[in-house]
Design an enzyme around this catalytic site. Sequence first.
Site, mmCIF file in Angstrom:
data_model
loop_
_atom_site.group_PDB
_atom_site.id
_atom_site.type_symbol
_atom_site.label_atom_id
_atom_site.label_comp_id
_atom_site.label_asym_id
_atom_site.label_seq_id
_atom_site.Cartn_x
_atom_site.Cartn_y
_atom_site.Cartn_z
ATOM 1 N N SER A 15 0.845 -1.196 0.000
ATOM 2 C CA SER A 15 0.000 0.000 0.000
ATOM 3 C C SER A 15 0.877 1.242 0.000
ATOM 4 O O SER A 15 2.027 1.215 0.470
ATOM 5 C CB SER A 15 -0.892 0.012 1.250
ATOM 6 O OG SER A 15 -1.549 1.252 1.395
ATOM 7 N N TYR B 55 -2.882 -0.379 10.651
ATOM 8 C CA TYR B 55 -2.896 -0.793 9.241
ATOM 9 C C TYR B 55 -1.591 -0.426 8.548
ATOM 10 O O TYR B 55 -0.973 -1.253 7.870
ATOM 11 C CB TYR B 55 -4.077 -0.120 8.539
ATOM 12 C CG TYR B 55 -4.151 -0.393 7.048
ATOM 13 C CD1 TYR B 55 -4.670 -1.587 6.569
ATOM 14 C CD2 TYR B 55 -3.712 0.557 6.129
ATOM 15 C CE1 TYR B 55 -4.746 -1.840 5.206
ATOM 16 C CE2 TYR B 55 -3.775 0.313 4.761
ATOM 17 C CZ TYR B 55 -4.291 -0.887 4.301
ATOM 18 O OH TYR B 55 -4.362 -1.126 2.958
#
Length: 677
Positions: free
Chosen positions: A554, A567
Amino acid sequence: MNETVAALLARSNRLGADPRNTNYAGGNTSAKGTDVDPVTGGPVELLWVKGSGGDLGTLTEPGLAALRLDRLRSLVGVYPGVEREDEMVAAFDYCLHGRGGAAPSIDTAMHGLVDAAHVDHLHPDSGIAIATAADGEKLTAEIFGGKVAWVPWRRPGFQLGLDIAAIKDGDPDVIGTVLGGHGITAWGATSDEAEANSRWIIETAAAYIAEHGKPEPFGAVVEGFEALPETERRAKAAALAPLVRGLASTDKPQVGHYTDSDVVLEFLSREKLAPLAALGTSCPDHFLRTKVRPLVVDLPATATVEEITARLTELHAEYRAAYQAYYDTYKVEDSPAIRGADPAIVLVPGVGMFSFGANKQTARVAGEFYVNAINVMRGAEAISTYAPIDESEKFRIEYWLLEEAKLQRAPKPKALVGRIALVTGAASGIGKAIAARFAAEGACVVIADLDASKAADAAAELGNADVAIGVAADVTDAAGVRAAFDAAALAFGGVDLVVNNAGLSISKPLADTTEADWDLLHDVLAKGSFLVAQAAAKTMTAQNMGGDLLYISSKNSVFAGPNNVAYSAAKADQAHQVRLLAAELGEHGIRVNGINPDGVVRGSGIFAGGWGASRAAVYGVPEEELGQFYAQRTLLKREVLPEHVANAAFALVGGELTHTTGLHVPVDAGVAAAFLR
């Protein structure tokens, strides 16, 4: 559609639907009739015959070749003799009627020259059992009582057509032939009569074998070679499959297929396994798919995986040397180059059969053909002695210039043909898009997802089980991950492309992030990726074929944003795994790369599961506008879709970046703060 053609297609589909009548893509059917010549407006006599490479069970009108019967029969007058009969195949093109349709096959002469309106040429197990029996000619006379003639082995071609035509002309009571070492031919005045005659020959042969055959044609069961219990058998097969696939791919990457049917397991348990397997197959369709003989592991079912592994390596070297000697013995000046010396069929007593091909369908069909060969050997041994055609004749077929020309006409394979992909979290979003792109490029795909039902549905969207399968996989569970890789091994032989995509997201400020939130994200993203990579590396190193490991990380792995500590930290863990594993696995030819997407809202299971609403609240925009919001903060002002990530994944594994590993590719439409430094 012409009525004659319609009847021919219906007959072909009925005959081809039953494997007792013929093998996949084996045999051909024809019909003679009249149609309108568009040039003269008058009638013209035509032959419609199944074209080269088609399958009777699925035959449609475009799969037929249409030839003018007068021109085809006139070829008899210019036939230069058996030594030059291959030249007649090119002459068929000058007999074609109109444009389109399939290329005429080598068996066209058989259909055109026989004076019957409808002709079938088939490869039934029962018929080939008679055709490969040592006393096949005598058996043919005894079984069929003069209604079926014996034709000694002759390579398919114009002369064989002349031979069969002479039999039909010489005896009006004969309804067909047994072709030595090959199959059967039958004919009739109507389509129904030809089909009935074909079925009568097949069923009469089968009934004779059943009534007169020895009860144990393969001999007694050999102690220790019996089939293992199913669970143990399939576990051992899954453990062996990557090694076997790697050996079978020494010359060229192959996809595998595993078969543990009762027919196979019984053959592997009997005392005649080794001598019969050494004789090889006989019908040309069989050995073109299976090679002249299989590789047989000469160890009992009780042998350990380690013992079988060591022996397989030795046997593979011996097999390659023997195949090279076979090629060197029979090659002539204009023989095509050797196409590889690896086995197409590997037999492991107690475990089953591994078959190989350039793609899954080819591998599966090769296995089906060897099952046909086992049935043929059983039938021949039951009533006589199995006596296939000579190896010199097998070589003439296998390395036939006409067969080579057919292979050269095949379209260039897609970039990922022969490769096997496993994608986690692939029932939706980015994972699903990557799986679809890989399948479109020719890969076999394993859709791994927490939800087995959704995984199966996603796989079905890509095609049948030759293209994709769906499996349940909880990436936080080592046993579950191993089971997914075992499923890939049993379905396709192993894995080459593994995508760590499974994930979830929780967006909370530091104060609200619980220990459970932290553990869950790190279990799925960090630990899950580790477990998948570990299983992938084990399979890939066993195959010794290299491989690609991709991480869908990501932008957050390098970008510091608010309310996202758990996260983003887990994604940073994934990103560093890419670097660490690239350094460790490079010596095995395994490349490890990553992709850093951002703002992939549409189609995303993560965003649909609450992440979208949470991030929309952080940024103060409506959830339905979140994708466009992300787009406007990028340099390119473009929304990122799952397909864009899939494009990057293909770019990394598609064959152009062969010397790239340890790379992270941003797919975020340009986020300056996330530039890699």
